[in-house]
Enzyme design. Structure first.
Site, PDB file in Angstrom:
ATOM      1  N   HIS A   1       0.847  -1.198   0.000  1.00 36.45           N
ATOM      2  CA  HIS A   1       0.000   0.000   0.000  1.00 36.45           C
ATOM      3  C   HIS A   1       0.886   1.253   0.000  1.00 36.45           C
ATOM      4  O   HIS A   1       0.649   2.180  -0.768  1.00 36.45           O
ATOM      5  CB  HIS A   1      -0.930  -0.025   1.218  1.00 36.45           C
ATOM      6  CG  HIS A   1      -1.656   1.265   1.459  1.00 36.45           C
ATOM      7  ND1 HIS A   1      -2.937   1.498   1.018  1.00 36.45           N
ATOM      8  CD2 HIS A   1      -1.252   2.409   2.057  1.00 36.45           C
ATOM      9  CE1 HIS A   1      -3.302   2.727   1.350  1.00 36.45           C
ATOM     10  NE2 HIS A   1      -2.288   3.301   1.993  1.00 36.45           N
ATOM     11  N   GLU A   2       1.908   1.244   0.860  1.00 34.05           N
ATOM     12  CA  GLU A   2       2.814   2.402   0.909  1.00 34.05           C
ATOM     13  C   GLU A   2       3.536   2.573  -0.431  1.00 34.05           C
ATOM     14  O   GLU A   2       3.727   3.691  -0.902  1.00 34.05           O
ATOM     15  CB  GLU A   2       3.842   2.239   2.041  1.00 34.05           C
ATOM     16  CG  GLU A   2       3.240   2.266   3.437  1.00 34.05           C
ATOM     17  CD  GLU A   2       2.460   3.542   3.717  1.00 34.05           C
ATOM     18  OE1 GLU A   2       2.952   4.629   3.363  1.00 34.05           O
ATOM     19  OE2 GLU A   2       1.349   3.463   4.260  1.00 34.05           O
TER      20      GLU A   2
ATOM     21  N   HIS B   1       1.497   4.475  -2.905  1.00 36.88           N
ATOM     22  CA  HIS B   1       1.591   5.941  -2.831  1.00 36.88           C
ATOM     23  C   HIS B   1       2.789   6.435  -3.639  1.00 36.88           C
ATOM     24  O   HIS B   1       2.718   7.468  -4.298  1.00 36.88           O
ATOM     25  CB  HIS B   1       1.748   6.397  -1.376  1.00 36.88           C
ATOM     26  CG  HIS B   1       0.472   6.339  -0.585  1.00 36.88           C
ATOM     27  ND1 HIS B   1      -0.687   6.964  -0.998  1.00 36.88           N
ATOM     28  CD2 HIS B   1       0.168   5.743   0.588  1.00 36.88           C
ATOM     29  CE1 HIS B   1      -1.643   6.741  -0.096  1.00 36.88           C
ATOM     30  NE2 HIS B   1      -1.150   5.996   0.873  1.00 36.88           N
TER      31      HIS B   1
ATOM     32  N   GLU C   1      -5.772   7.145  -1.154  1.00 37.23           N
ATOM     33  CA  GLU C   1      -5.798   5.905  -0.362  1.00 37.23           C
ATOM     34  C   GLU C   1      -6.407   4.751  -1.169  1.00 37.23           C
ATOM     35  O   GLU C   1      -5.895   3.635  -1.139  1.00 37.23           O
ATOM     36  CB  GLU C   1      -6.578   6.101   0.941  1.00 37.23           C
ATOM     37  CG  GLU C   1      -5.919   7.042   1.935  1.00 37.23           C
ATOM     38  CD  GLU C   1      -4.472   6.685   2.240  1.00 37.23           C
ATOM     39  OE1 GLU C   1      -4.151   5.488   2.307  1.00 37.23           O
ATOM     40  OE2 GLU C   1      -3.650   7.605   2.380  1.00 37.23           O
TER      41      GLU C   1
ATOM     42  N   ASP D   1      -4.547   1.326  -2.178  1.00 38.44           N
ATOM     43  CA  ASP D   1      -5.147   0.022  -1.855  1.00 38.44           C
ATOM     44  C   ASP D   1      -5.236  -0.852  -3.101  1.00 38.44           C
ATOM     45  O   ASP D   1      -4.933  -2.051  -3.057  1.00 38.44           O
ATOM     46  CB  ASP D   1      -6.562   0.210  -1.283  1.00 38.44           C
ATOM     47  CG  ASP D   1      -6.543   0.582   0.197  1.00 38.44           C
ATOM     48  OD1 ASP D   1      -5.448   0.560   0.796  1.00 38.44           O
ATOM     49  OD2 ASP D   1      -7.613   0.898   0.746  1.00 38.44           O
TER      50      ASP D   1
END
Ligand SMILES: [Zn+2]
Length: 416
Positions: free
Chosen positions: A278-279, A282, A356, A360
């Site tokens: 997930h990070e 970004h 977000e 995801d």
């Protein structure tokens, strides 16, 4: 009182009223849904955890409301109440008014006053609510040591920078706001560069990730995603709080991946990989750069407006100032700015929630949607984050989508 003063006062009071009304809605909504776990979480979150989350949310709300009221009173006292003018006059007794040293003293005093205003709330949160719910791990001794370190850092970095800023504003004449902007941008980039290697280690210990199996998995994920980093580290977040997290830090080659020790304790290897993915999402979508690409021109526009405002007759006197110099203009501006940017909060929150969802979706492609969903459930449960926020409150303030929406999307792939 001129038209500008009236406009500012209306914006401030309307913003405060909106914030308080939303906080009240949030408490009511969370309390009303306290006795039933939402259907989607019935199998994974026990009723006791759900009730603890509701109580934690409700316990923090009065502090947020108190902080908002105190903040508004602070701004009113300094502007219409003549507080800033009084500070200006006191320093004027010892330093030549309008000089760089006088400006630095004025702005630093404002910083100290703001800190003192916040202190009771920080203490009540850390040693009251966080302690009551078992999250606080910081001792009074470490709290004081942190405060001293933060103050020393702020003085060592902040004071010289303020002096340079005020000095260049003095030289730049009418275009001073352009200088202020360039300096602001430079500081932001500098802090991002030096944070991981110089500042963060002052507060925490970072040890290379020792778990060989986990390390191999994480490295496989990085290769799969086409990323390189200058190291995987574990941070002793448990020294201060039981809340867990994972993050990326730094720019370019100095990129590091940091896991809170509290996160590694809670999640299994699949879940840790999914959270990291997930990070990486970004990063893949360049969310930080996009934010900077919007914020940089926006702050230039904001400073240009300040440049124009400060040149208008009546700007200073409307806000309770007789003195008219660069430092006073900056001080007034940063006191009144939040009242005018508050209406942008829902837009910024919406933007952040879109990011977000993108991260995801990326994690679901590169790692596992079910592992991320189960990690999120654990994190919501252990962080006592409410599963039933008030929809309006959430729209306004939440940087992350509500749990049910987020996990729902992860588990029903066609909606991603
Ligand atoms: Zn995220």
């Amino acid at each position: 009182m001129n038209a500008f003063a009236v406009l500012f006062l209306c914006a401030l009071l309307l913003g405060l009223a909106t914030r308080l009304a939303l906080i009240r809605r949030q408490i009511r909504h969370v309390r009303a849904h306290r006795d039933a776990v939402p259907a989607a979480f019935a199998a994974t979150i026990p009723l006791a955890s759900h009730q603890r989350a509701a109580d934690y949310t409700a316990a923090r709300a009065p502090l947020a409301a108190g902080e908002a009221i105190a903040g508004a009173l602070f701004v009113l006292t300094l502007t219409f109440g003549g507080g800033l003018q009084a500070v200006h006059a006191v320093w004027g007794e010892v330093l030549p008014a309008g000089s760089v040293a006088h400006g630095v003293a004025l702005l630093a005093t404002l910083g100290v006053l703001g800190w003192a205003l916040d202190l009771p709330f920080v203490l009540a949160r850390t040693f009251g609510v966080e302690k009551k719910f078992g999250f606080n791990r910081i001792t009074p001794r470490l709290f004081i040591a942190d405060t001293v370190r933060e103050a020393a850092l702020a003085a060592a970095i902040g004071l010289p920078l303020l002096a340079v800023l005020l000095w260049s504003i003095g030289l730049a004449g009418e275009r001073w706001w352009l200088w202020a902007w360039a300096l602001w941008l430079g500081i932001n980039v500098l802090v991002m560069l030096i944070w991981p290697t110089f500042i963060a280690p002052l507060f925490n210990t970072f040890t290379p990730l020792a778990d060989a199996a986990l390390k191999a998995r994480v490295e496989a994920l990085l290769t799969r995603c086409g990323f390189r980093s200058s190291g995987l580290f574990v941070m002793d977040g448990s020294r201060r709080s039981a809340h867990g997290n994972a993050y990326f830090t730094g720019l370019g080659a100095a990129k590091r991946i940091v896991f809170f020790d509290t996160l590694l304790d809670k999640l299994d290897a699949d879940e840790i990989e999914a959270v990291l993915a997930h990070e990486l999402g970004h990063f893949h979508h360049r969310h930080l750069l996009r934010r900077l690409a919007v914020l940089a021109p926006a702050s230039l526009a904001v400073l240009a407006i300040l440049g124009w405002l400060a040149a208008q007759p009546g700007f200073f006197s409307a806000l309770g100032m007789q003195a008219q110099d660069g430092a006073s203009a900056l001080a007034l501006f940063f006191l009144i700015l939040p009242a005018f940017t508050f209406p942008l909060a829902p837009l910024l929150s919406h933007w952040s929630r879109t990011h977000e969802f993108q991260a995801d979706a990326y994690a679901a492609r590169q790692s596992s949607a079910t592992a991320l969903a189960s990690a999120l459930v654990k994190l919501y449960r252990d962080n006592a984050a409410t599963l039933t926020p008030d929809p309006l409150y959430s729209r306004f303030f939440d940087s992350h989508p509500p749990a049910a929406v987020r996990i729902g999307r992860l588990l029903t792939p066609h909606t991603r």
